[in-house]
Design a protein around this motif. Structure first.
Motif, PDB file in Angstrom:
ATOM      1  N   TYR A  95       5.528  24.796  30.007  1.00 19.65           N
ATOM      2  CA  TYR A  95       5.503  25.002  31.309  1.00 19.65           C
ATOM      3  C   TYR A  95       5.855  24.015  32.467  1.00 19.65           C
ATOM      4  O   TYR A  95       5.480  22.839  32.541  1.00 19.65           O
ATOM      5  N   PHE A  96       6.440  24.880  33.828  1.00 19.45           N
ATOM      6  CA  PHE A  96       6.425  23.827  34.582  1.00 19.45           C
ATOM      7  C   PHE A  96       5.344  23.913  35.753  1.00 19.45           C
ATOM      8  O   PHE A  96       5.307  24.812  36.456  1.00 19.45           O
ATOM      9  N   THR A  97       4.752  22.410  36.119  1.00 21.64           N
ATOM     10  CA  THR A  97       3.422  22.280  37.374  1.00 21.64           C
ATOM     11  C   THR A  97       4.160  21.519  38.472  1.00 21.64           C
ATOM     12  O   THR A  97       5.021  20.819  38.362  1.00 21.64           O
ATOM     13  N   SER A  98       3.181  22.270  39.580  1.00 18.44           N
ATOM     14  CA  SER A  98       3.509  21.398  41.214  1.00 18.44           C
ATOM     15  C   SER A  98       2.731  20.276  41.398  1.00 18.44           C
ATOM     16  O   SER A  98       1.850  20.023  40.628  1.00 18.44           O
ATOM     17  N   GLY A  99       3.027  19.454  41.192  1.00 15.70           N
ATOM     18  CA  GLY A  99       2.641  18.842  42.185  1.00 15.70           C
ATOM     19  C   GLY A  99       3.037  17.865  43.652  1.00 15.70           C
ATOM     20  O   GLY A  99       3.092  18.907  44.381  1.00 15.70           O
ATOM     21  N   THR A 100       2.346  16.936  44.265  1.00 12.49           N
ATOM     22  CA  THR A 100       2.558  16.078  45.375  1.00 12.49           C
ATOM     23  C   THR A 100       3.729  15.848  45.788  1.00 12.49           C
ATOM     24  O   THR A 100       4.213  16.323  47.238  1.00 12.49           O
ATOM     25  N   THR A 101       4.125  15.515  45.241  1.00 13.38           N
ATOM     26  CA  THR A 101       5.704  14.793  45.589  1.00 13.38           C
ATOM     27  C   THR A 101       6.914  15.221  44.036  1.00 13.38           C
ATOM     28  O   THR A 101       6.083  15.818  42.769  1.00 13.38           O
ATOM     29  N   GLY A 102       8.351  15.955  44.314  1.00 14.10           N
ATOM     30  CA  GLY A 102       8.783  16.120  44.079  1.00 14.10           C
ATOM     31  C   GLY A 102       8.720  16.838  43.754  1.00 14.10           C
ATOM     32  O   GLY A 102       7.896  18.153  43.227  1.00 14.10           O
ATOM     33  N   SER A 148      -3.750  28.718  46.093  1.00 14.52           N
ATOM     34  CA  SER A 148      -4.105  29.561  46.967  1.00 14.52           C
ATOM     35  C   SER A 148      -3.907  30.566  45.840  1.00 14.52           C
ATOM     36  O   SER A 148      -2.996  30.852  44.701  1.00 14.52           O
ATOM     37  N   SER A 149      -4.777  31.534  46.191  1.00 13.31           N
ATOM     38  CA  SER A 149      -4.613  32.374  45.153  1.00 13.31           C
ATOM     39  C   SER A 149      -5.257  32.362  43.380  1.00 13.31           C
ATOM     40  O   SER A 149      -4.250  33.152  43.021  1.00 13.31           O
ATOM     41  N   GLY A 150      -4.511  31.844  43.099  1.00 14.08           N
ATOM     42  CA  GLY A 150      -4.697  31.125  42.144  1.00 14.08           C
ATOM     43  C   GLY A 150      -3.511  30.341  41.565  1.00 14.08           C
ATOM     44  O   GLY A 150      -3.107  29.659  40.244  1.00 14.08           O
ATOM     45  N   TYR A 151      -2.710  30.148  42.935  1.00 18.00           N
ATOM     46  CA  TYR A 151      -1.225  29.077  42.013  1.00 18.00           C
ATOM     47  C   TYR A 151      -1.364  27.775  42.656  1.00 18.00           C
ATOM     48  O   TYR A 151      -2.127  28.005  43.198  1.00 18.00           O
ATOM     49  N   ARG A 152      -0.767  26.904  41.851  1.00 17.93           N
ATOM     50  CA  ARG A 152      -0.935  25.777  42.337  1.00 17.93           C
ATOM     51  C   ARG A 152       0.664  25.379  43.484  1.00 17.93           C
ATOM     52  O   ARG A 152       1.355  25.704  42.149  1.00 17.93           O
ATOM     53  N   ILE A 153       0.492  25.402  44.213  1.00 21.24           N
ATOM     54  CA  ILE A 153       1.399  24.929  44.783  1.00 21.24           C
ATOM     55  C   ILE A 153       1.385  24.036  45.941  1.00 21.24           C
ATOM     56  O   ILE A 153       1.000  23.210  46.211  1.00 21.24           O
ATOM     57  N   GLY A 154       2.537  22.749  44.992  1.00 20.42           N
ATOM     58  CA  GLY A 154       3.041  21.700  45.631  1.00 20.42           C
ATOM     59  C   GLY A 154       3.930  21.683  47.229  1.00 20.42           C
ATOM     60  O   GLY A 154       4.740  22.272  47.772  1.00 20.42           O
ATOM     61  N   PRO A 155       3.235  20.668  47.764  1.00 12.12           N
ATOM     62  CA  PRO A 155       3.143  20.726  49.568  1.00 12.12           C
ATOM     63  C   PRO A 155       5.403  20.027  49.916  1.00 12.12           C
ATOM     64  O   PRO A 155       5.272  21.087  50.696  1.00 12.12           O
ATOM     65  N   PHE A 156       5.663  19.779  49.022  1.00 11.38           N
ATOM     66  CA  PHE A 156       6.882  19.179  49.001  1.00 11.38           C
ATOM     67  C   PHE A 156       7.650  19.751  48.932  1.00 11.38           C
ATOM     68  O   PHE A 156       8.851  20.442  49.106  1.00 11.38           O
TER      69      PHE A 156
END
Ligand code: BCO
Length: 565
Positions: A212-219, A462-470
């Protein structure tokens, strides 16, 4: 204590199927993992046997509707034979071999379940993705994973077509559609002629099963890899004690198939307990259709994001008589206590919140029978030892805010993700002393209940999504109007939090109409990356707050948004 060296049938010649009690014992750390495990062979085929001997009620394994009158109902026996056919499609005409990675980007259609189970049967590593992914997102995923095959639907095919030439490892494109397309193998056509005979591969318990692809702060998003046992055995207690399922239940877990929440609610937790998985393929989410579905079908168990409940409590729920609904669950983002109270007042039903992550599954939950403290996400669940720790890895006492962490024993818990593929630094960064750190901040009270505070980093939920700002900032930077931007979370009454972009404009756009430019930028982000990430709020600023070394102070902007300064 663990019985020493207890091994199951695959290590000896004797064949004894794993019972649910065996799987529970593994989760309670009372038994060691079997050497081999395959969810399709060890769980689904066992339910198929139980159907034959009448040990399971006449409840479908999968019940799919689309609101246009189409309906699919499969027993475990049918799911078995159809997924064996799908397995033969993947290994024979598609030429895939055990360990190959397969991107699966399909909407909520029955074939998603067939392909997922077929991957398990053949030892292929499946990588689900939401149909909201754009060509750029898909390109990144295919290249990073070196996927050999993509299984996609008609709506995704054009995006895939546009980037195929840049994916040298991609050998096969399999289209799930009644219509054929040049350059694609047709799933439907191959499925028709495929044999029902297939021997399930004896996969190792720790062998990779899914990414599974997961988002983080960077990259860019990281590839969290799970094993056959982490997903296939790790949700036994969750299905029984949080979802409260039995083989007579019908669960509607409405997450998009691209997220691990769909695998938890619509494959593993539910089928481990032999329950029926209900699916409604709605063209677009709509509260009226949602409520009508609960009133029409004998759904006993509902699992949905808090945003959905926030939308539902705006309606006059007393107008609806739900056919069989008895147990409601939520997770993926924090639930406000008022929504829980409103839902209960209008439906008479409690809302059982759970908390977890793609990497480690469900960590805390309000389990059935346990007193609910509105606003809390419940207590830590087995096999985890959940603690609140400080920045040095010390356990904090009840009432003190810190980072939510899982204490590790000498071996990595089997239900953990195995690693971020090709990213040892980010894998190592999840560890602090004896703990796995979630990146979420929280508090534990003196009764052992956990209370979510917020992210320790800049990730937006947001709405259950994990969103990376980058990812959003990168998309904005592609637009000629944007010199630089900072993307942070901002409060929202329905979605909990939303993506807000602070944007510094380039000279030619400084005098543009702000409303028009906002729409243009939002539209641009929706085209560049998955639309759920688009900034629902945009503010144009002269400059961004920065540290002396030039790093943007997102935390300052976030605190401003949340009225903390
Ligand atoms: O709200 P808008 O209309 O302004 O924008 C929506 C869509 O219209 C838009 N969009 C979608 N496809 C598009 C498009 N725009 C242009 N072109 C396209 N092809 O993009 C926005 C998408 O937002 P959304 O997905 O939130 O849509 P919606 O309809 O508001 O759905 C509401 C929810 C609540 C049903 C949805 O947000 C949702 O399903 N949320 C839950 C997510 C989830 O399942 N998360 C679990 C992750 S796994 C996890 O937490 C681990 C736990 C162990």
């Amino acid at each position: 204590a663990k019985p020493p060296g207890r091994h199951f049938h695959r290590d000896h010649q004797l064949w004894t199927p794993l019972t649910l009690a065996d799987l529970e014992a593994i989760n309670r750390c009372d038994r060691s993992l079997p050497k081999n495990f395959n969810f399709a062979g060890d769980v689904l085929d066992e339910w198929s046997q139980k159907e034959k001997t009448g040990e399971r009620p006449a409840n479908p394994a999968l019940w799919w509707v689309n609101g246009k009158g189409d309906e699919v109902k499969w027993s475990f026996r049918e799911l078995g034979s159809l997924s064996r056919k799908a397995a033969n499609v993947l290994t024979k005409p598609c030429g895939l071999q055990r360990g190959d990675r397969v991107a699966v980007i399909l909407p909520r259609i029955p074939e998603w379940w067939l392909v997922s189970v077929a991957c398990m049967r053949t030892g292929l590593v499946f990588m689900p993705g939401t149909t909201q992914l754009t060509a750029k997102d898909i390109l990144y995923r295919l290249r990073a994973s070196k996927a050999k095959c993509i299984v996609a639907s008609e709506e995704v095919a054009p995006a895939v077509e546009s980037i195929t030439s840049e994916c040298p490892d991609l050998k096969t494109k399999l289209l799930v559609s009644p219509h054929g397309q040049n350059g694609w193998l047709s799933f439907q056509e191959l499925f028709q002629s495929a044999s029902e005979e297939h021997n399930c591969v004896q996969t190792g318990s720790q062998e990779p099963m899914a990414i599974y692809f997961t988002s983080g702060t960077t990259g860019s998003p990281k590839m969290a890899q799970h094993s056959h046992s982490s997903l296939g055995i790790g949700y036994t207690l969750c299905g029984r004690y949080w979802l409260d399922l039995t083989s007579s239940d019908i669960i509607w877990s409405m997450s998009d198939p691209g997220w691990i929440k769909a695998a938890i609610g619509s494959i593993f937790s539910s089928w481990l307990q032999g329950a029926c998985v209900f699916v409604h393929q709605m063209a677009q989410f709509d509260t009226d259709t949602f409520l009508d579905t609960l009133a029409t079908y004998p759904i006993t168990t509902l699992c949905s994001a808090p945003t959905v409940y926030r939308m539902l409590v705006q309606k006059d729920l007393k107008r609806y008589k739900f056919k069989k609904l008895r147990h409601c669950l939520t997770g993926g983002e924090p639930l406000n206590p008022e929504v829980l109270e409103q839902w209960k007042a209008q439906t008479g039903l409690e809302l059982y919140e759970g908390y977890g992550q793609t990497e480690v599954g469900i960590i805390c939950a309000n389990q059935k029978g346990q007193e609910i403290k509105p606003g809390s996400m419940g207590k830590g669940v087995l096999p985890y030892d959940v603690q609140i720790i400080d920045e040095n890895g010390n356990i904090l006492p009840p009432g003190k805010e810190g980072e939510i962490a899982l204490r590790l024993t000498s071996t990595r818990p089997f239900c953990f993700f195995s690693e971020y593929v090709d990213n040892p630094e980010k894998t190592a960064a999840t560890l602090r002393g004896d703990f796995y750190v979630t990146g979420d901040r929280g508090v534990m009270d003196s009764d052992g209940y956990f209370w979510f505070v917020g992210r320790a980093d800049d990730v937006i939920i947001s709405s259950g999504y994990r969103i990376g700002p980058f990812e959003v900032e990168s998309a904005l930077m592609e637009h000629p109007a944007v010199v630089e931007s900072a993307v942070v979370s901002s409060p929202d009454p329905i979605r909990g939090e939303v993506v807000k972009a602070f944007v510094v404009l380039s000279a030619p756009f400084k005098s543009s109409n702000p409303e028009k430019l906002t729409l243009e930028l939002q539209d641009h982000v929706k085209k560049s990356t998955a639309p759920y990430k688009y900034p629902r709020k945009v503010e144009f600023v002269q400059e961004l707050p920065k540290t002396i070394t030039g790093k943007i102070k997102r935390n300052l902007l976030r605190d401003q948004e949340w009225g903390r300064i």
